[in-house]
Enzyme design. Structure first.
Site, PDB file in Angstrom:
ATOM      1  CE1 TYR A 161      -3.326  -2.699   0.153  1.00  0.00           C
ATOM      2  CE2 TYR A 161      -3.845  -2.071   2.401  1.00  0.00           C
ATOM      3  CZ  TYR A 161      -4.100  -2.843   1.291  1.00  0.00           C
ATOM      4  OH  TYR A 161      -5.125  -3.756   1.314  1.00  0.00           O
TER       5      TYR A 161
ATOM      6  CG  LEU B 119     -19.199   0.328  -1.450  1.00  0.00           C
ATOM      7  CD1 LEU B 119     -18.930   1.819  -1.392  1.00  0.00           C
ATOM      8  CD2 LEU B 119     -20.632   0.022  -1.022  1.00  0.00           C
TER       9      LEU B 119
ATOM     10  N   GLY C 219     -17.157  -3.009  -8.194  1.00  0.00           N
ATOM     11  CA  GLY C 219     -16.685  -2.031  -9.167  1.00  0.00           C
ATOM     12  C   GLY C 219     -15.252  -1.578  -9.057  1.00  0.00           C
TER      13      GLY C 219
ATOM     14  N   PRO D 148     -12.656  -2.276 -14.134  1.00  0.00           N
ATOM     15  CG  PRO D 148     -11.582  -1.077 -15.829  1.00  0.00           C
ATOM     16  CD  PRO D 148     -11.308  -1.794 -14.534  1.00  0.00           C
TER      17      PRO D 148
END
Length: 289
Positions: A42, A199, A201, A204
């Protein structure tokens, strides 16, 4: 433990503002987050550095990190697979140094068998038993406290249960519920289910929770955002689900931490439960990443 923690991946958006990043993490703790999800990859170590700077000994915050992939700043993707036992051990050592800890409370083995993202190929396709052997050795040595799994299949979880698994971190959301059987197994075994991409998505072609008409309708009726509805649904769906939503924005952070107070009536719950689930298993690129 609070059911809503903080995912540190988005801290890298504040890479040029480390003090702001530390302040954001402090705010998350003030709002009740008592577990933080991180990894060396990260921000190429930035998130771990912020956590090391921001956390205090008396915060009583559980730091959960992961191994199985390493930073790759010069690559086509920002990370590469690191599945071999010696690489897992090296990644644990990197996390210890980056976080300034003598022991990592929980380490997720990013297995890469399922879900969107990286796939292990060639000499990176390592048998799960070999990986669990080094993870349990590290636990026996006191370098890690508990073992989790990420991007794992149901069969992989069943094979790993004798090693003692604390949590599972797979891609899962209202619109991508392929792992329902695994979620139930985790509940029966007392294992926390910690969804990433809660969530949807993220890449793509993947469905997005916030684009669902039912989600938007419930959000409007409650005066909250579609994102909050998607997160709240997860909390209501199963008692062993913990959330680690990430953000680099203070207002968004407060909205995320507030979802624990969102209640659904029977009609709203039924409308959300009826949303169609679509596959989240979308490898990307030549590396199937």
């Amino acid at each position: 433990m609070s059911r809503i923690g903080y995912g540190a991946a988005q801290l890298d958006r504040l890479h040029d503002r480390p003090r702001e990043a530390a302040a954001l993490l402090r705010r998350a703790i003030e709002l009740g987050a008592d577990h933080v999800d991180t990894a060396t990859f990260y921000g190429f170590g930035f998130a771990n550095a912020v956590i090391r700077e921001a956390l205090r000994p008396d915060d009583d915050v559980l730091v959960v990190t992961k191994v199985g992939a390493d930073p790759d700043p010069g690559g086509r993707l920002p990370l590469r697979t690191a599945q071999r036992p010696e690489q897992l051990r090296a990644s644990v050592e990197d996390n210890l140094r980056g976080l300034g800890l003598d022991r990592l409370p929980v380490v997720n083995l990013r297995r890469l068998d399922t879900g969107p993202g990286l796939r292990a190929e060639g000499d990176q396709a390592v048998d799960l038993d070999d990986q669990l052997a080094v993870m349990t050795a590290l636990r026996d040595e006191g370098k890690i406290g508990a073992i989790g799994l990420s991007s794992v299949t149901l069969d992989g979880l069943r094979r790993a249960l004798p090693a003692g698994i604390a949590c599972v971190q797979n891609a899962y959301s209202l619109v991508s519920r392929d792992d329902e059987d695994m979620l139930r197994l985790c509940a029966a075994e007392g294992i926390a289910w910690v969804p990433f991409f809660p969530l949807g998505g993220a890449f793509p072609g993947l469905p997005k929770v916030t684009e669902e008409p039912a989600v938007r309708a419930v959000a409007e009726s409650l005066g909250v955002t579609p994102s909050q509805v998607g997160l709240a649904w997860l909390l209501h769906h199963a008692p062993n689900i913990l959330l680690i939503p990430g953000t680099a924005d203070a207002a968004h952070l407060e909205a995320n931490m507030a979802v624990g107070g969102i209640a659904f009536d029977d009609d709203a719950r039924a409308a959300l439960d009826a949303v169609q689930s679509r596959s989240n298993d979308v490898p990307i690129g030549r590396e199937r990443a």
